[in-house]
Motif scaffolding. Structure first.
Motif, PDB file in Angstrom:
ATOM      1  N   UNK A  54      30.693  11.130 130.433  1.00 24.49           N
ATOM      2  CA  UNK A  54      30.074   9.917 129.875  1.00 24.49           C
ATOM      3  C   UNK A  54      28.598  10.064 129.482  1.00 24.49           C
ATOM      4  N   UNK A  55      27.751  10.758 130.290  1.00 19.06           N
ATOM      5  CA  UNK A  55      26.334  10.860 129.900  1.00 19.06           C
ATOM      6  C   UNK A  55      26.109  11.606 128.579  1.00 19.06           C
ATOM      7  N   UNK A  56      27.072  12.468 128.184  1.00 21.14           N
ATOM      8  CA  UNK A  56      26.888  13.264 126.966  1.00 21.14           C
ATOM      9  C   UNK A  56      27.554  12.650 125.737  1.00 21.14           C
ATOM     10  N   UNK A  57      28.313  11.584 125.927  1.00 21.18           N
ATOM     11  CA  UNK A  57      29.069  11.021 124.814  1.00 21.18           C
ATOM     12  C   UNK A  57      28.171  10.475 123.711  1.00 21.18           C
ATOM     13  N   UNK A  58      27.050   9.860 124.091  1.00 18.25           N
ATOM     14  CA  UNK A  58      26.188   9.299 123.058  1.00 18.25           C
ATOM     15  C   UNK A  58      25.532  10.390 122.212  1.00 18.25           C
ATOM     16  N   UNK A  59      25.262  11.571 122.799  1.00 19.35           N
ATOM     17  CA  UNK A  59      24.703  12.668 122.011  1.00 19.35           C
ATOM     18  C   UNK A  59      25.728  13.161 120.983  1.00 19.35           C
ATOM     19  N   UNK A  60      26.982  13.266 121.419  1.00 23.79           N
ATOM     20  CA  UNK A  60      28.046  13.685 120.510  1.00 23.79           C
ATOM     21  C   UNK A  60      28.186  12.692 119.362  1.00 23.79           C
ATOM     22  N   UNK A  61      28.170  11.414 119.695  1.00 23.65           N
ATOM     23  CA  UNK A  61      28.315  10.380 118.678  1.00 23.65           C
ATOM     24  C   UNK A  61      27.137  10.376 117.711  1.00 23.65           C
ATOM     25  N   UNK A  62      25.935  10.614 118.224  1.00 22.92           N
ATOM     26  CA  UNK A  62      24.755  10.621 117.366  1.00 22.92           C
ATOM     27  C   UNK A  62      24.865  11.724 116.320  1.00 22.92           C
ATOM     28  N   UNK A  63      25.265  12.902 116.741  1.00 23.97           N
ATOM     29  CA  UNK A  63      25.436  14.013 115.800  1.00 23.97           C
ATOM     30  C   UNK A  63      26.555  13.690 114.811  1.00 23.97           C
ATOM     31  N   UNK A  64      27.628  13.074 115.309  1.00 25.26           N
ATOM     32  CA  UNK A  64      28.729  12.708 114.439  1.00 25.26           C
ATOM     33  C   UNK A  64      28.315  11.720 113.366  1.00 25.26           C
ATOM     34  N   UNK A  65      27.478  10.746 113.742  1.00 27.27           N
ATOM     35  CA  UNK A  65      26.994   9.749 112.785  1.00 27.27           C
ATOM     36  C   UNK A  65      26.098  10.406 111.735  1.00 27.27           C
ATOM     37  N   UNK A  66      25.233  11.318 112.169  1.00 28.06           N
ATOM     38  CA  UNK A  66      24.355  12.016 111.232  1.00 28.06           C
ATOM     39  C   UNK A  66      25.170  12.839 110.226  1.00 28.06           C
ATOM     40  N   UNK A  67      26.190  13.535 110.728  1.00 35.78           N
ATOM     41  CA  UNK A  67      27.050  14.312 109.840  1.00 35.78           C
ATOM     42  C   UNK A  67      27.777  13.399 108.851  1.00 35.78           C
ATOM     43  N   UNK A  68      28.250  12.253 109.357  1.00 34.78           N
ATOM     44  CA  UNK A  68      28.956  11.311 108.489  1.00 34.78           C
ATOM     45  C   UNK A  68      28.036  10.781 107.401  1.00 34.78           C
ATOM     46  N   UNK A  69      26.786  10.508 107.769  1.00 34.19           N
ATOM     47  CA  UNK A  69      25.824   9.979 106.795  1.00 34.19           C
ATOM     48  C   UNK A  69      25.535  11.006 105.701  1.00 34.19           C
ATOM     49  N   UNK A  70      25.380  12.271 106.103  1.00 33.85           N
ATOM     50  CA  UNK A  70      25.126  13.337 105.130  1.00 33.85           C
ATOM     51  C   UNK A  70      26.330  13.526 104.209  1.00 33.85           C
ATOM     52  N   UNK A  71      27.522  13.583 104.805  1.00 31.93           N
ATOM     53  CA  UNK A  71      28.735  13.797 104.015  1.00 31.93           C
ATOM     54  C   UNK A  71      28.974  12.647 103.045  1.00 31.93           C
ATOM     55  N   UNK A  72      28.757  11.417 103.505  1.00 35.70           N
ATOM     56  CA  UNK A  72      28.997  10.274 102.632  1.00 35.70           C
ATOM     57  C   UNK A  72      27.955  10.213 101.513  1.00 35.70           C
ATOM     58  N   UNK A  73      26.737  10.666 101.800  1.00 31.89           N
ATOM     59  CA  UNK A  73      25.719  10.715 100.752  1.00 31.89           C
ATOM     60  C   UNK A  73      26.157  11.655  99.628  1.00 31.89           C
ATOM     61  N   UNK A  74      26.707  12.800 100.019  1.00 32.61           N
ATOM     62  CA  UNK A  74      27.204  13.760  99.029  1.00 32.61           C
ATOM     63  C   UNK A  74      28.364  13.152  98.242  1.00 32.61           C
ATOM     64  N   UNK A  75      29.286  12.497  98.952  1.00 37.75           N
ATOM     65  CA  UNK A  75      30.447  11.892  98.299  1.00 37.75           C
ATOM     66  C   UNK A  75      30.026  10.754  97.375  1.00 37.75           C
ATOM     67  N   UNK A  76      29.026   9.975  97.780  1.00 43.17           N
ATOM     68  CA  UNK A  76      28.536   8.866  96.955  1.00 43.17           C
ATOM     69  C   UNK A  76      27.947   9.392  95.653  1.00 43.17           C
ATOM     70  N   UNK A  77      27.126  10.447  95.771  1.00 46.32           N
ATOM     71  CA  UNK A  77      26.520  11.041  94.572  1.00 46.32           C
ATOM     72  C   UNK A  77      27.597  11.593  93.644  1.00 46.32           C
ATOM     73  N   UNK A  78      28.596  12.263  94.232  1.00 47.94           N
ATOM     74  CA  UNK A  78      29.675  12.814  93.422  1.00 47.94           C
ATOM     75  C   UNK A  78      30.477  11.692  92.763  1.00 47.94           C
TER      76      UNK A  78
END
Length: 318
Positions: free
Chosen positions: A96-120
């Motif tokens: 449980x203490x590490x779950x928020x770190x995993x989610x934070x990285x996941x959100x950052x990756x999602x934001x980057x990927x969606x930015x690329x998809x939006x531009x495309x």
């Protein structure tokens, strides 16, 4: 909607600051309480509402309506995505203490990927108007697939690693336990991945699939890349806190997939009608106010019926 380069730069800068604040809040691994998750969820929702009101004041009701329709749609799709996050966390037994770190990285990756998809997506739409037919057909197919999946028995759901993730694990090896938030460690004289990195890769790879649904869906509500980007950004920003806030509630939203299938199917039909209109065919187009009202109504009804069905199941079990 005419968005200058300066406005784009300012928006991206402000969002980067917000991401940094969110990262600093979750920098130290700890168990996230309901109070903390609730406060931060309210903050992110309030910021999204404030941004939408700002659009209303500066650009009028049209862009503001498109933003709120896109934001609500992306937020609801994000809630559905949380089901997969729960399965991933359970699969790899993330403390449980590490779950928020995993989610934070996941959100950052999602934001980057969606930015690329939006531009495309913006580039494709500006060049090929017929792409709306493809987007519409894809969303209708996705809606049908959601209904089919929802009708199956998911009592024994478990996350299955994709082939790419398994190949990476074989190539680099995986440590036998978590080492805090470290991603690489020395084990047996060899540098191997930790389970923490494997979980982050798992969530990152699923982010790609999530974007395939969300980007065509929001382009069915607005063709303005600025609104598409900001609606996605605000929807993703509070995803980490929302995970901890409604983690226990997710299993009770038994009809959410049906609601999302209706919304995606509705947007798919809207896209097809828009494509026909652009091709010179005289067909009625669905307005943004109607779309916003329809999306809110479907989510409200779905939530009500889900909680009612869950309560009836609990009563029968007892």
């Amino acid at each position: 909607m005419d968005v200058t380069l300066g406005v784009w730069a300012l928006t991206v800068a402000v969002l980067c600051v917000l991401v940094a604040v969110d990262f600093l809040v979750g920098r130290t691994p700890h168990d996230v309480s309901l109070k903390e998750a609730g406060i931060w969820t309210a903050v992110w929702v309030a910021l999204a509402v404030a941004f939408g009101i700002g659009l209303l004041v500066v650009s009028g009701g049209g862009p503001a309506g498109e933003f709120f329709a896109g934001y609500i749609t992306e937020k609801s799709l994000s809630v559905d995505n949380l089901f997969v996050f729960v399965l991933i966390m359970a699969k790899f037994s993330v403390p449980p203490p590490y779950q928020q770190r995993v989610l934070m990285v996941g959100v950052l990756l999602a934001l980057v990927l969606r930015t690329v998809f939006i531009a495309a997506g913006a580039a494709i739409i500006s060049t090929f108007s017929w792409v709306f037919y493809l987007f519409g057909a894809f969303l209708i197919w996705t809606a049908w697939k959601l209904v089919q999946d929802a009708r199956k028995d998911h009592g024994e759901d478990e996350y299955e690693e994709n082939k790419l993730l398994k190949a990476v694990e074989r190539r680099f090896g995986v440590a036998d336990r978590y080492h805090g938030t470290k991603l690489w460690v020395e084990q047996g004289g060899k540098r191997v991945m930790t389970p923490m990195l494997v979980v982050m890769l798992a969530i990152g790879s699923t982010d790609v699939l999530f974007a395939l649904d969300s980007i065509p869906a929001i382009y069915g509500l607005t063709e303005e890349p600025y609104i598409v980007f900001t609606a996605n950004a605000f929807a993703l920003m509070g995803l980490r806190q929302l995970y901890f806030l409604i983690g226990g509630l997710l299993k009770r939203l038994v009809h959410l997939s049906y609601g999302l299938s209706i919304i995606l199917g509705f947007i798919g039909v809207k896209l097809v009608l828009h494509a026909l209109h652009e091709s010179g065919v005289h067909v009625p187009e669905i307005s943004i106010p109607f779309s916003l009202g329809f999306i809110v109504l479907v989510l409200a009804v779905t939530t009500f019926t889900s909680l009612r069905a869950s309560k009836q199941q609990e009563n029968q079990a007892s």
